[in-house]
Design a protein around this motif. Sequence first.
Motif, PDB file in Angstrom:
ATOM      1  N   ASP A 304     -34.726  15.975 -34.963  1.00  0.00           N
ATOM      2  CA  ASP A 304     -35.443  17.233 -34.775  1.00  0.00           C
ATOM      3  C   ASP A 304     -34.797  18.152 -33.746  1.00  0.00           C
ATOM      4  O   ASP A 304     -35.207  19.306 -33.605  1.00  0.00           O
ATOM      5  CB  ASP A 304     -36.917  16.990 -34.431  1.00  0.00           C
ATOM      6  N   ALA A 305     -33.782  17.703 -33.017  1.00  0.00           N
ATOM      7  CA  ALA A 305     -32.968  18.605 -32.197  1.00  0.00           C
ATOM      8  C   ALA A 305     -31.936  19.272 -33.095  1.00  0.00           C
ATOM      9  O   ALA A 305     -31.622  18.771 -34.179  1.00  0.00           O
ATOM     10  CB  ALA A 305     -32.287  17.849 -31.068  1.00  0.00           C
ATOM     11  N   SER A 306     -31.393  20.391 -32.635  1.00  0.00           N
ATOM     12  CA  SER A 306     -30.452  21.140 -33.463  1.00  0.00           C
ATOM     13  C   SER A 306     -29.503  21.914 -32.565  1.00  0.00           C
ATOM     14  O   SER A 306     -29.560  21.818 -31.331  1.00  0.00           O
ATOM     15  CB  SER A 306     -31.212  22.115 -34.360  1.00  0.00           C
ATOM     16  N   LEU A 307     -28.654  22.741 -33.200  1.00  0.00           N
ATOM     17  CA  LEU A 307     -27.787  23.592 -32.393  1.00  0.00           C
ATOM     18  C   LEU A 307     -28.586  24.648 -31.642  1.00  0.00           C
ATOM     19  O   LEU A 307     -28.078  25.268 -30.706  1.00  0.00           O
ATOM     20  CB  LEU A 307     -26.684  24.222 -33.245  1.00  0.00           C
ATOM     21  N   ALA A 308     -29.837  24.854 -32.021  1.00  0.00           N
ATOM     22  CA  ALA A 308     -30.709  25.716 -31.218  1.00  0.00           C
ATOM     23  C   ALA A 308     -31.115  25.012 -29.933  1.00  0.00           C
ATOM     24  O   ALA A 308     -31.371  25.663 -28.917  1.00  0.00           O
ATOM     25  CB  ALA A 308     -31.949  26.115 -32.019  1.00  0.00           C
ATOM     26  N   THR A 309     -31.154  23.696 -29.953  1.00  0.00           N
ATOM     27  CA  THR A 309     -31.475  22.907 -28.762  1.00  0.00           C
ATOM     28  C   THR A 309     -30.250  22.735 -27.876  1.00  0.00           C
ATOM     29  O   THR A 309     -30.317  22.901 -26.654  1.00  0.00           O
ATOM     30  CB  THR A 309     -31.976  21.503 -29.181  1.00  0.00           C
ATOM     31  N   LEU A 310     -29.125  22.395 -28.485  1.00  0.00           N
ATOM     32  CA  LEU A 310     -27.866  22.165 -27.780  1.00  0.00           C
ATOM     33  C   LEU A 310     -26.740  22.706 -28.650  1.00  0.00           C
ATOM     34  O   LEU A 310     -26.388  22.095 -29.665  1.00  0.00           O
ATOM     35  CB  LEU A 310     -27.655  20.669 -27.509  1.00  0.00           C
ATOM     36  N   ILE A 311     -26.159  23.830 -28.252  1.00  0.00           N
ATOM     37  CA  ILE A 311     -25.159  24.487 -29.090  1.00  0.00           C
ATOM     38  C   ILE A 311     -23.724  24.075 -28.749  1.00  0.00           C
ATOM     39  O   ILE A 311     -22.791  24.389 -29.488  1.00  0.00           O
ATOM     40  CB  ILE A 311     -25.303  26.022 -28.976  1.00  0.00           C
ATOM     41  N   ARG A 312     -23.510  23.335 -27.684  1.00  0.00           N
ATOM     42  CA  ARG A 312     -22.153  23.063 -27.234  1.00  0.00           C
ATOM     43  C   ARG A 312     -21.292  22.349 -28.290  1.00  0.00           C
ATOM     44  O   ARG A 312     -20.107  22.688 -28.442  1.00  0.00           O
ATOM     45  CB  ARG A 312     -22.165  22.251 -25.930  1.00  0.00           C
ATOM     46  N   ALA A 345     -22.436  23.544 -39.080  1.00  0.00           N
ATOM     47  CA  ALA A 345     -22.138  23.440 -37.650  1.00  0.00           C
ATOM     48  C   ALA A 345     -23.201  22.665 -36.885  1.00  0.00           C
ATOM     49  O   ALA A 345     -22.970  22.258 -35.743  1.00  0.00           O
ATOM     50  CB  ALA A 345     -21.999  24.838 -37.046  1.00  0.00           C
ATOM     51  N   ASP A 346     -24.352  22.443 -37.507  1.00  0.00           N
ATOM     52  CA  ASP A 346     -25.460  21.788 -36.815  1.00  0.00           C
ATOM     53  C   ASP A 346     -25.306  20.267 -36.875  1.00  0.00           C
ATOM     54  O   ASP A 346     -26.088  19.558 -37.510  1.00  0.00           O
ATOM     55  CB  ASP A 346     -26.790  22.219 -37.439  1.00  0.00           C
ATOM     56  N   VAL A 347     -24.263  19.783 -36.218  1.00  0.00           N
ATOM     57  CA  VAL A 347     -23.939  18.357 -36.210  1.00  0.00           C
ATOM     58  C   VAL A 347     -23.592  17.941 -34.781  1.00  0.00           C
ATOM     59  O   VAL A 347     -22.795  18.598 -34.111  1.00  0.00           O
ATOM     60  CB  VAL A 347     -22.747  18.056 -37.149  1.00  0.00           C
ATOM     61  N   PHE A 348     -24.190  16.850 -34.318  1.00  0.00           N
ATOM     62  CA  PHE A 348     -23.917  16.357 -32.970  1.00  0.00           C
ATOM     63  C   PHE A 348     -22.788  15.333 -32.939  1.00  0.00           C
ATOM     64  O   PHE A 348     -22.142  15.145 -31.907  1.00  0.00           O
ATOM     65  CB  PHE A 348     -25.179  15.731 -32.364  1.00  0.00           C
ATOM     66  N   GLN A 382     -36.931  28.550 -34.276  1.00  0.00           N
ATOM     67  CA  GLN A 382     -37.342  27.305 -33.630  1.00  0.00           C
ATOM     68  C   GLN A 382     -37.730  27.578 -32.175  1.00  0.00           C
ATOM     69  O   GLN A 382     -36.916  28.099 -31.411  1.00  0.00           O
ATOM     70  CB  GLN A 382     -36.201  26.283 -33.645  1.00  0.00           C
ATOM     71  N   PRO A 383     -38.951  27.251 -31.788  1.00  0.00           N
ATOM     72  CA  PRO A 383     -39.315  27.394 -30.367  1.00  0.00           C
ATOM     73  C   PRO A 383     -38.436  26.492 -29.507  1.00  0.00           C
ATOM     74  O   PRO A 383     -38.077  25.381 -29.903  1.00  0.00           O
ATOM     75  CB  PRO A 383     -40.775  26.929 -30.339  1.00  0.00           C
ATOM     76  N   ARG A 384     -38.075  26.977 -28.343  1.00  0.00           N
ATOM     77  CA  ARG A 384     -37.255  26.174 -27.440  1.00  0.00           C
ATOM     78  C   ARG A 384     -38.057  25.009 -26.868  1.00  0.00           C
ATOM     79  O   ARG A 384     -39.284  25.101 -26.712  1.00  0.00           O
ATOM     80  CB  ARG A 384     -36.676  27.054 -26.333  1.00  0.00           C
ATOM     81  N   PRO A 385     -37.379  23.904 -26.541  1.00  0.00           N
ATOM     82  CA  PRO A 385     -38.089  22.680 -26.145  1.00  0.00           C
ATOM     83  C   PRO A 385     -38.664  22.743 -24.739  1.00  0.00           C
ATOM     84  O   PRO A 385     -38.326  23.628 -23.946  1.00  0.00           O
ATOM     85  CB  PRO A 385     -37.008  21.600 -26.231  1.00  0.00           C
TER      86      PRO A 385
END
Length: 424
Positions: A304-312, A345-348, A382-385
């Motif tokens: 449920d995290a995404s590049l909106a949560t962590l874009i690095r 791009a939304d891959v950790f 997506q609301p920020r966490p």
Amino acid sequence: MSHASPPVRRVTDWDFDQLSALAAEHDTPLYVVDLDRVAANYERFAAAFPDAHVMYAAKAHTGRAVLETLLDAGADIECAARGELQRAIGAGADPDTLQYTAVNPPDADLDYAAELGAEHPGLTVTGGARDTFDRLEARGYDGRVAIRINPGIGTGHHEKVATGKDAKFGIPYDEVVELADDLRERFDLVGLHAHMGSGVLHDDLDDHCRAIGKVADLAREVTAETGVDLEFVDFGGGFGVPYREDEEPLDVETVGEKVREAVGELDAQIKLEPGRYVVADAELILTEVNTVKETPEATVVGVDASLATLIRPAMFDSYHPIANVSAPDRELEPVSVGGPCCTSADVFCTDRPIARPEREDLLAIGNAGAYGYELANQFHSQPRPAEVAVEGDETRVVRRRESMDDVTRVEREAPSAEEGDRRR
């Protein structure tokens, strides 16, 4: 959480039972920051540079709890934008101790800095373009300034952070003496500044120190040619932390010796601005597995995290360690972990061995303290966490989870068409 202060904190060093409890109480995705670790990292760095003035580079993490912790630890704050100045002051910083490094500053930023400097003459404004100084003077500012130098040497973990050789940052090396001679008549010229890059580890240290030596040489030349007695020379930050499990942490005492050797004799205060080093390994992200999909190419684990949560990872191709908090002892399996955003791009991570994740498992994404929440966004609405701080045995919410109401408020509160017509 452990209160020891080793040179690096790996994601597996966190208390998994406590992380599980925090996720159950506050939902996911969730940022968790250990304020004791923030203070310990700053104190370790400052101890390695006992003769330097060590500031914290706020852009790495401007959370109020982090800033308050560092102010309590004795840090001053370096800011790169008006908002960071305001947040530092809101956290309790004395405006007379702040340093503002202006990079192509918008008018509103310079307006604020000039007004702040009029009330607080200890404020220092660092400029990296002749235009910036002209614009300051046009606002009636004649206070403390420093010149940002482009040394022509960039270092760091990615070309996008190698600022020391990027024309966007700083005055060309060969133009600094002439500019210093001009500025000393118009302002209180107190220092020189350079920032070579970000994420510097052992392989980059020689280049980093070579750039430091060039800046120190230029400082001596400025004094000799213009007669300006510089109060300080600021060598920036950029000192890295190991994100990968097999990378060794910096020995900051050895780094301190190398920096002092590179600087040599200098009749000015040395300033340093660690940011990433202070906060990176003090925070992680908790995220829940919602999908496990077996394909011929890969096992895809959706969270449920995404590049909106962590874009690095999407922005810099950055590596962040990932651990299965729910089942750390399961057999390792190569998996690709990605979020719910409709982009590749939304891959950790891709094909990384992780204790085999199953639906509803809790994963921890480590080293998220530097430029993690700072770059969080609302892509896909997506609301920020939320962000929870751990300090000693206490935990508290320091940033509540956004709601959809927060995401849409600026639209709902925008002037109506009729109001807009009246304003025009």
